[in-house]
Design an enzyme around this catalytic site. Structure first.
Site, PDB file in Angstrom:
ATOM      1  CE  LYS A  30      -3.686  -2.121   2.781  1.00 42.51           C
ATOM      2  NZ  LYS A  30      -4.519  -2.587   1.694  1.00 42.51           N
ATOM      3  CB  SER A  31       4.519   1.818   0.267  1.00 43.19           C
ATOM      4  OG  SER A  31       4.705   1.199   1.513  1.00 43.19           O
ATOM      5  CE  LYS A  45      10.747  -3.735   6.952  1.00 44.70           C
ATOM      6  NZ  LYS A  45       9.754  -3.576   8.006  1.00 44.70           N
ATOM      7  CB  ALA A  87       8.546  -6.443  13.455  1.00 41.07           C
ATOM      8  NE  ARG A 111       8.454 -20.303  17.202  1.00 38.47           N
ATOM      9  CZ  ARG A 111       8.120 -20.388  15.931  1.00 38.47           C
ATOM     10  NH1 ARG A 111       7.037 -21.056  15.581  1.00 38.47           N
ATOM     11  NH2 ARG A 111       8.858 -19.803  14.991  1.00 38.47           N
TER      12      ARG A 111
HETATM   13  P1  NDP Z   1      10.545 -12.193  11.697  1.00 40.84           P
HETATM   14  O1  NDP Z   1      10.464 -13.348  10.773  1.00 40.84           O
HETATM   15  O2  NDP Z   1      11.816 -11.437  11.825  1.00 40.84           O
HETATM   16  O3  NDP Z   1      10.136 -12.673  13.199  1.00 40.84           O
HETATM   17  C1  NDP Z   1       9.033 -13.506  13.405  1.00 40.84           C
HETATM   18  C2  NDP Z   1       8.719 -13.608  14.892  1.00 40.84           C
HETATM   19  O4  NDP Z   1       7.477 -14.316  15.027  1.00 40.84           O
HETATM   20  C3  NDP Z   1       9.746 -14.380  15.721  1.00 40.84           C
HETATM   21  O5  NDP Z   1       9.784 -13.863  17.009  1.00 40.84           O
HETATM   22  C4  NDP Z   1       9.164 -15.803  15.717  1.00 40.84           C
HETATM   23  O6  NDP Z   1       9.551 -16.595  16.828  1.00 40.84           O
HETATM   24  C5  NDP Z   1       7.685 -15.489  15.836  1.00 40.84           C
HETATM   25  N1  NDP Z   1       6.808 -16.542  15.325  1.00 40.84           N
HETATM   26  C6  NDP Z   1       6.618 -16.897  14.042  1.00 40.84           C
HETATM   27  N2  NDP Z   1       5.707 -17.887  13.947  1.00 40.84           N
HETATM   28  C7  NDP Z   1       5.339 -18.178  15.217  1.00 40.84           C
HETATM   29  C8  NDP Z   1       4.439 -19.111  15.802  1.00 40.84           C
HETATM   30  N3  NDP Z   1       3.735 -19.963  15.032  1.00 40.84           N
HETATM   31  N4  NDP Z   1       4.284 -19.125  17.135  1.00 40.84           N
HETATM   32  C9  NDP Z   1       4.989 -18.285  17.918  1.00 40.84           C
HETATM   33  N5  NDP Z   1       5.862 -17.372  17.437  1.00 40.84           N
HETATM   34  C10 NDP Z   1       6.038 -17.313  16.104  1.00 40.84           C
HETATM   35  O7  NDP Z   1       9.332 -11.232  11.241  1.00 40.84           O
HETATM   36  P2  NDP Z   1       9.224  -9.649  11.475  1.00 40.84           P
HETATM   37  O8  NDP Z   1       9.669  -9.375  12.861  1.00 40.84           O
HETATM   38  O9  NDP Z   1       9.847  -8.922  10.349  1.00 40.84           O
HETATM   39  O10 NDP Z   1       7.628  -9.404  11.331  1.00 40.84           O
HETATM   40  C11 NDP Z   1       6.720  -9.795  12.350  1.00 40.84           C
HETATM   41  C12 NDP Z   1       5.325  -9.310  11.983  1.00 40.84           C
HETATM   42  O11 NDP Z   1       5.241  -7.878  12.030  1.00 40.84           O
HETATM   43  C13 NDP Z   1       4.873  -9.707  10.576  1.00 40.84           C
HETATM   44  O12 NDP Z   1       3.546 -10.180  10.656  1.00 40.84           O
HETATM   45  C14 NDP Z   1       4.942  -8.405   9.791  1.00 40.84           C
HETATM   46  O13 NDP Z   1       4.000  -8.385   8.748  1.00 40.84           O
HETATM   47  C15 NDP Z   1       4.597  -7.385  10.870  1.00 40.84           C
HETATM   48  N6  NDP Z   1       5.099  -6.028  10.570  1.00 40.84           N
HETATM   49  C16 NDP Z   1       4.192  -5.000  10.417  1.00 40.84           C
HETATM   50  C17 NDP Z   1       4.616  -3.713  10.147  1.00 40.84           C
HETATM   51  C18 NDP Z   1       3.595  -2.620   9.975  1.00 40.84           C
HETATM   52  O14 NDP Z   1       3.948  -1.522   9.497  1.00 40.84           O
HETATM   53  N7  NDP Z   1       2.359  -2.828  10.371  1.00 40.84           N
HETATM   54  C19 NDP Z   1       6.044  -3.385   9.999  1.00 40.84           C
HETATM   55  C20 NDP Z   1       6.931  -4.527  10.232  1.00 40.84           C
HETATM   56  C21 NDP Z   1       6.449  -5.799  10.478  1.00 40.84           C
HETATM   57  P3  NDP Z   1      10.947 -17.423  16.814  1.00 40.84           P
HETATM   58  O15 NDP Z   1      12.016 -16.421  17.110  1.00 40.84           O
HETATM   59  O16 NDP Z   1      10.769 -18.420  17.893  1.00 40.84           O
HETATM   60  O17 NDP Z   1      11.066 -18.017  15.440  1.00 40.84           O
END
Ligand code: NDP
Length: 276
Positions: free
Chosen positions: A17-18, A67, A136, A157
């Protein structure tokens, strides 16, 4: 005069959407810009970025999964980008013979601005639980600490990742006088003022194993995801909590990027309303 060119690079990118958001901001200032969504091959981010740089683009936003690569390619970094370890906003600064790539991260500021716009007193002196320890989550810790909550708890997790974040942000925790704790989901059993879901579990509609006691009617539950109700949002809503999704964060991080490039702050509420 040639029209200023901007872009967002990602993979996938068609859903972004940017372009819509930045065009709406530019319209507020009667500014004509070009802002396009650019799909980069997974192994071709640097080449894509350098092509846009050569073609005279002014700035570029970066989204999943680039990123961290954008961070590595930045020749100068803002403090918040350094803290986040990731970059979502790049500016090309031309000097005499060279052009420098400057990296910033506006995600954390976007989250905080969105929360404060809805609830101005939601963060200071409050107990905050941050779920997740990915990119994030890491990007929002410094801006959250700067709001001086009573305490920040990080639950993930994989506990070792949360522990690593605690160590990384220990100096900032001391500067702001905000203790950081680390916990498993199972050990978070008491109520929080604010619970922020920075995991990507919602992408696959996977429920997080959260205690029902986390949420009360006074809790603000924030999910960084947007577009549909996640199991996290559903659980919080059923417990009577206030629920916000991440669309506001998206608009606010874009507004901060717009400010970096254009030096003016757009009206985000009008754009949010149009997107909803
Ligand atoms: P990453 O892949 O870097 O991190 C994912 C995180 O989610 C980790 O902590 C991981 O845990 C955890 N995770 C994933 N699946 C599961 C599960 N089934 N159960 C428990 N924990 C889980 O992703 P990002 O940090 O880049 O993004 C995270 C979210 O934030 C995304 O949904 C993204 O779309 C959203 N976002 C939204 C933005 C906005 O402007 N609204 C901007 C940036 C991000 P583990 O470490 O144990 O693997």
């Amino acid at each position: 005069m040639s029209i200023e060119q901007y872009a967002v690079i990602g993979h996938p990118i068609a859903h972004s959407k940017s372009p819509l958001i930045h065009q709406a901001f530019a319209k507020q200032f009667n500014k004509a810009i070009r802002y396009e969504a650019v799909l980069s091959p997974l192994d071709g981010f640097a080449a894509t970025l350098h092509r846009l740089q050569r073609e005279g683009y002014v700035g570029v936003n970066v989204t999943v999964p680039f990123k961290f690569e954008a961070y590595g390619l930045s020749q100068a970094l803002s403090e918040r980008a350094k803290a986040a370890g990731a970059v979502n906003t790049l500016s090309f600064h031309s000097a005499e013979a060279s052009c420098q790539i400057q990296g910033d991260n506006t995600d954390g500021c976007g989250l905080v601005n969105d929360i404060l716009m809805h609830f101005p007193t939601a963060l200071a002196s409050k107990n905050i639980l941050l779920l997740g320890a990915g990119g994030a989550a890491q990007g929002v810790i410094l801006p959250l600490l700067a709001q001086r909550p009573a305490q920040l708890t990080i639950a993930n997790r994989s506990l070792n990742k949360a522990q690593a974040m605690l160590e990384k942000f220990a100096p900032a925790s001391a500067i702001y006088g905000v203790p950081i704790a680390v916990n498993t989901y199972a050990d978070c059993t008491s109520a929080f003022d604010v619970v922020i879901n920075a995991t990507s579990a919602g992408l696959t509609d996977t429920p997080l194993p959260l205690s029902p006691h986390l949420f009360t009617q006074h809790t603000l539950a924030y999910d960084m995801m947007y577009g549909r109700e996640t199991p996290f949002m559903f659980q919080a809503r059923m417990a009577g909590a206030q629920v916000l999704d991440g669309l506001g964060m998206l608009v606010e991080q874009a507004a901060e990027a717009f400010y970096i490039w254009h030096g003016v702050r757009p009206d985000t509420a009008a754009v949010m309303q149009a997107l909803r």
